[in-house]
Scaffold this active site. Structure first.
Site, PDB file in Angstrom:
ATOM      1  N   CYS A 215      -4.386  -3.933  -5.938  1.00  0.00           N
ATOM      2  CA  CYS A 215      -5.115  -4.517  -4.842  1.00  0.00           C
ATOM      3  C   CYS A 215      -5.841  -5.372  -5.669  1.00  0.00           C
ATOM      4  O   CYS A 215      -5.379  -6.481  -5.966  1.00  0.00           O
ATOM      5  CB  CYS A 215      -5.767  -3.152  -4.320  1.00  0.00           C
ATOM      6  SG  CYS A 215      -6.209  -1.874  -5.556  1.00  0.00           S
ATOM      7  N   SER A 216      -7.340  -5.368  -5.753  1.00  0.00           N
ATOM      8  CA  SER A 216      -8.109  -6.187  -6.575  1.00  0.00           C
ATOM      9  C   SER A 216      -8.230  -5.816  -7.711  1.00  0.00           C
ATOM     10  O   SER A 216      -7.984  -6.161  -8.798  1.00  0.00           O
ATOM     11  CB  SER A 216      -9.289  -6.359  -5.661  1.00  0.00           C
ATOM     12  OG  SER A 216     -10.252  -7.462  -6.278  1.00  0.00           O
ATOM     13  N   GLY A 218      -7.113  -2.662  -8.601  1.00  0.00           N
ATOM     14  CA  GLY A 218      -6.007  -1.683  -8.972  1.00  0.00           C
ATOM     15  C   GLY A 218      -6.203  -0.409  -9.127  1.00  0.00           C
ATOM     16  O   GLY A 218      -5.659   0.433  -9.786  1.00  0.00           O
ATOM     17  N   GLY A 220      -8.401   1.748  -6.174  1.00  0.00           N
ATOM     18  CA  GLY A 220      -8.863   2.311  -4.708  1.00  0.00           C
ATOM     19  C   GLY A 220      -7.838   2.323  -3.985  1.00  0.00           C
ATOM     20  O   GLY A 220      -7.272   3.218  -3.625  1.00  0.00           O
TER      21      GLY A 220
HETATM   22  N1  PTR Z   1     -16.894  -3.513 -10.024  1.00  0.00           N
HETATM   23  C1  PTR Z   1     -15.911  -3.503  -8.887  1.00  0.00           C
HETATM   24  C2  PTR Z   1     -16.822  -2.714  -8.008  1.00  0.00           C
HETATM   25  O1  PTR Z   1     -17.103  -1.510  -7.976  1.00  0.00           O
HETATM   26  O2  PTR Z   1     -16.939  -3.532  -6.750  1.00  0.00           O
HETATM   27  C3  PTR Z   1     -14.692  -2.864  -9.364  1.00  0.00           C
HETATM   28  C4  PTR Z   1     -13.894  -2.767  -7.985  1.00  0.00           C
HETATM   29  C5  PTR Z   1     -13.541  -3.693  -7.024  1.00  0.00           C
HETATM   30  C6  PTR Z   1     -13.467  -1.445  -7.706  1.00  0.00           C
HETATM   31  C7  PTR Z   1     -12.319  -3.326  -6.229  1.00  0.00           C
HETATM   32  C8  PTR Z   1     -12.860  -1.085  -6.785  1.00  0.00           C
HETATM   33  C9  PTR Z   1     -12.062  -2.173  -5.916  1.00  0.00           C
HETATM   34  O3  PTR Z   1     -11.218  -1.757  -4.988  1.00  0.00           O
HETATM   35  P1  PTR Z   1      -9.469  -1.979  -5.198  1.00  0.00           P
HETATM   36  O4  PTR Z   1      -9.273  -1.149  -6.362  1.00  0.00           O
HETATM   37  O5  PTR Z   1      -9.340  -1.198  -3.936  1.00  0.00           O
HETATM   38  O6  PTR Z   1      -9.355  -3.480  -5.343  1.00  0.00           O
END
Ligand code: PTR
Ligand code: PTR
Length: 288
Positions: A215-216, A218, A220
């Site tokens: 994902c972004s 990796g 969530g």
């Molecule tokens: N530091 C970022 C934050 O907490 O917003 C890290 C982060 C970004 C964590 C995206 C999860 C995120 O979602 P996914 O894993 O679904 O891309």
């Protein structure tokens, strides 16, 4: 069936979420030292998301070092002989695209699952790491050709040919993108998400090499997909589904998998509905 009653009770009482909130986000016994090395820091999309050293993907033939922000995640389905293998990774940065495809090549992967769009609310979430239809992207010792692109309501499916120009080896790659799912959020529709997960399962049938999922960050959305696929496979194998145990197992392989309680609730509800509506049921060979 017993575990589905427990799941329904846990959702109704709130116990399920309370247990989830108690769980560690990172296993305190596992280090992530490689990601902190000065030569690797700028290969991380987010400073707070690092791969464990013990399960990290180590690049072998990469002139840019052996580090990439990615972990092997293996999910065993007891009683069925199935182990679903994944590489969970961040959305590539402009500077890590060649590393990403080198990883795909070395892992023998033929399936890449993308759970983000490139930009969300004006912020870059992932660099476009593939070429437009009929075009070729050239990267160090690799080329990537996009041979087809099919746009559906909330999904895009693409086919690529990845070529290692050192050896001439060619590989067909299937790319499956889910487009209706902002980070920190949940998919817009549990049915569509269940359908997407079923399509991923169908695409990996008979394949032992890891599916690359990102994902972004990796963690969530990637974690939600891995939990969903694992639960569907457990139901088919007539095995109990204990979502908390699945999250624990995932977080022992990549930290912070499944970002928040709303994602956890969403996926538990989707599993329960898929079961009660008969979308997934024990396969005849596993039911008694
Ligand atoms: N530091 C970022 C934050 O907490 O917003 C890290 C982060 C970004 C964590 C995206 C999860 C995120 O979602 P996914 O894993 O679904 O891309
Ligand atoms: N890699 C740096 C960090 O982890 O802080 C910079 C960075 C931060 C890069 C955030 C991208 C980021 O994504 P977003 O804009 O989605 O928070």
């Amino acid at each position: 069936a017993q575990s589905m009653l427990l799941l329904a009770d846990g959702l109704a009482s709130g116990a399920l979420i309370a247990q989830y909130e108690q769980l560690y986000r990172k296993n305190p016994e596992l280090s992530s030292l490689e990601s902190k090395k000065s030569e690797n820091q700028n290969k991380n999309r987010y400073r707070d998301i690092s791969p464990y050293d013990v399960t990290r993907v180590i690049l072998m033939g990469c002139s840019n070092g052996d580090y990439i922000n990615a972990n092997y995640v293996n999910m065993e389905i007891p009683g069925s002989g199935i182990i679903n293998r994944y590489i969970a990774t961040q959305g590539p940065l402009s500077t890590t695209i060649a590393d990403f495809w080198q990883m795909v090549l070395e892992a023998g992967s033929t399936l890449v699952v993308m759970l983000t769009t490139l930009v969300e609310r004006g912020r870059a979430k992932c660099h476009q790491y593939w070429p437009a239809l009929k075009e070729i992207l050239t990267l160090r010792n690799l080329t990537l050709l996009c041979t087809s692109e099919t746009v559906e309501e909330t999904f895009v499916f693409r086919e690529f040919v990845l070529t290692d120009t050192n050896t001439g080896e060619e590989r067909d790659i299937t790319h499956m993108q889910y487009c209706a799912w902002p980070d920190h959020g949940v998919p817009s529709d549990w049915r569509q998400f269940t359908t997407f997960t079923e399509r991923v399962r169908a695409a990996r049938t008979g394949i032992v090499e890891p599916a690359v999922v990102h994902c972004s960050a990796g963690i969530g959305r990637t974690g939600v997909l891995v939990l969903m696929e694992t639960a569907l496979c457990l139901i088919e194998a007539n095995q109990p589904v204990y979502p908390l145990d699945i999250v624990r197992s995932m977080r022992d392989q990549r930290a912070m998998m499944i970002q928040n309680a709303s994602q956890y609730r969403f996926v538990c509800e989707a599993v329960h509905k898929a079961y009660t509506e008969g979308i997934v049921k024990p396969l005849p060979e596993f039911s008694r």
